[in-house]
Write a protein that holds these residues in place. Structure first.
Motif, PDB file in Angstrom:
ATOM      1  N   GLN A   1       0.844  -1.200   0.000  1.00 30.66           N
ATOM      2  CA  GLN A   1       0.000   0.000   0.000  1.00 30.66           C
ATOM      3  C   GLN A   1       0.876   1.245   0.000  1.00 30.66           C
ATOM      4  N   LEU A   2       0.423   2.251  -0.736  1.00 29.36           N
ATOM      5  CA  LEU A   2       1.076   3.564  -0.780  1.00 29.36           C
ATOM      6  C   LEU A   2      -0.008   4.602  -0.540  1.00 29.36           C
ATOM      7  N   VAL A   3       0.189   5.436   0.470  1.00 34.75           N
ATOM      8  CA  VAL A   3      -0.823   6.426   0.831  1.00 34.75           C
ATOM      9  C   VAL A   3      -0.180   7.807   0.831  1.00 34.75           C
ATOM     10  N   GLU A   4      -0.593   8.637  -0.113  1.00 34.84           N
ATOM     11  CA  GLU A   4      -0.061   9.989  -0.219  1.00 34.84           C
ATOM     12  C   GLU A   4      -0.877  10.964   0.628  1.00 34.84           C
TER      13      GLU A   4
ATOM     14  N   CYS B   1       4.398  10.077   1.381  1.00 39.20           N
ATOM     15  CA  CYS B   1       3.869   8.815   0.872  1.00 39.20           C
ATOM     16  C   CYS B   1       4.267   7.729   1.856  1.00 39.20           C
TER      17      CYS B   1
ATOM     18  N   ALA C   1       4.432   4.050   3.052  1.00 42.25           N
ATOM     19  CA  ALA C   1       4.408   2.727   2.437  1.00 42.25           C
ATOM     20  C   ALA C   1       4.171   1.657   3.487  1.00 42.25           C
TER      21      ALA C   1
ATOM     22  N   TYR D   1       1.197  11.353  -7.506  1.00 44.58           N
ATOM     23  CA  TYR D   1       1.218   9.981  -7.039  1.00 44.58           C
ATOM     24  C   TYR D   1       2.638   9.573  -6.652  1.00 44.58           C
TER      25      TYR D   1
ATOM     26  N   GLY E   1      -0.053   4.910  -5.471  1.00 46.56           N
ATOM     27  CA  GLY E   1      -0.997   5.301  -4.453  1.00 46.56           C
ATOM     28  C   GLY E   1      -2.257   5.872  -5.084  1.00 46.56           C
ATOM     29  N   GLN E   2      -3.100   6.451  -4.220  1.00 42.83           N
ATOM     30  CA  GLN E   2      -4.366   6.995  -4.709  1.00 42.83           C
ATOM     31  C   GLN E   2      -4.222   8.437  -5.191  1.00 42.83           C
TER      32      GLN E   2
END
Length: 120
Positions: A3-6, A22, A24, A95, A111-112
């Motif tokens: 998962q990658l969340v910015e 970001c 991880a 991203y 990511g999103q």
């Protein structure tokens, strides 16, 4: 699971600064090449900046060189993009992506995205 969340995007005036993060999970950032990529509606993704695995050599697109800096905190497993002297043309969805440090990575591990808007 990878998962990658910015985070960290927002609206800023020209000349302003933002720092994107970001976070991880599911893998160690330091073991993979990572990039920041941006995209505006109707256009192809644009590679912005990247960092190699291990020692972490960094690379930056000419369009943002001298203004954007990529970095990585291995302890926090987090990738950053410090953006200074922002211009309206930097407006995009940003991203973080795993896979390459000098090209747009495949979409398998993106990511999103976080929206950056530069406007007065």
């Amino acid at each position: 699971e990878v998962q990658l969340v910015e985070s960290g995007g927002g609206m800023v005036q020209p000349g302003g600064s933002l720092r994107l993060s970001c976070e991880a999970s599911g893998f160690r950032l330091s073991q993979y090449a990572m990039s920041w990529v941006r995209q505006t509606p109707g256009k192809r993704p644009e590679w912005v900046s990247g960092i190699n695995s291990g020692a972490g050599a960094t690379y930056t697109a000419d369009s943002v060189k001298g203004r954007f800096t990529i970095s990585r905190d291995n302890a926090k497993n987090t990738l950053y993009l410090q953006m200074n002297s922002l211009k309206p043309e930097d407006t995009a969805l940003y991203y973080c992506a795993r896979g390459f440090a000098r090209l747009v990575p495949p979409r398998d591990y993106w990511g999103q995205g976080t929206q950056v808007t530069v406007s007065s």
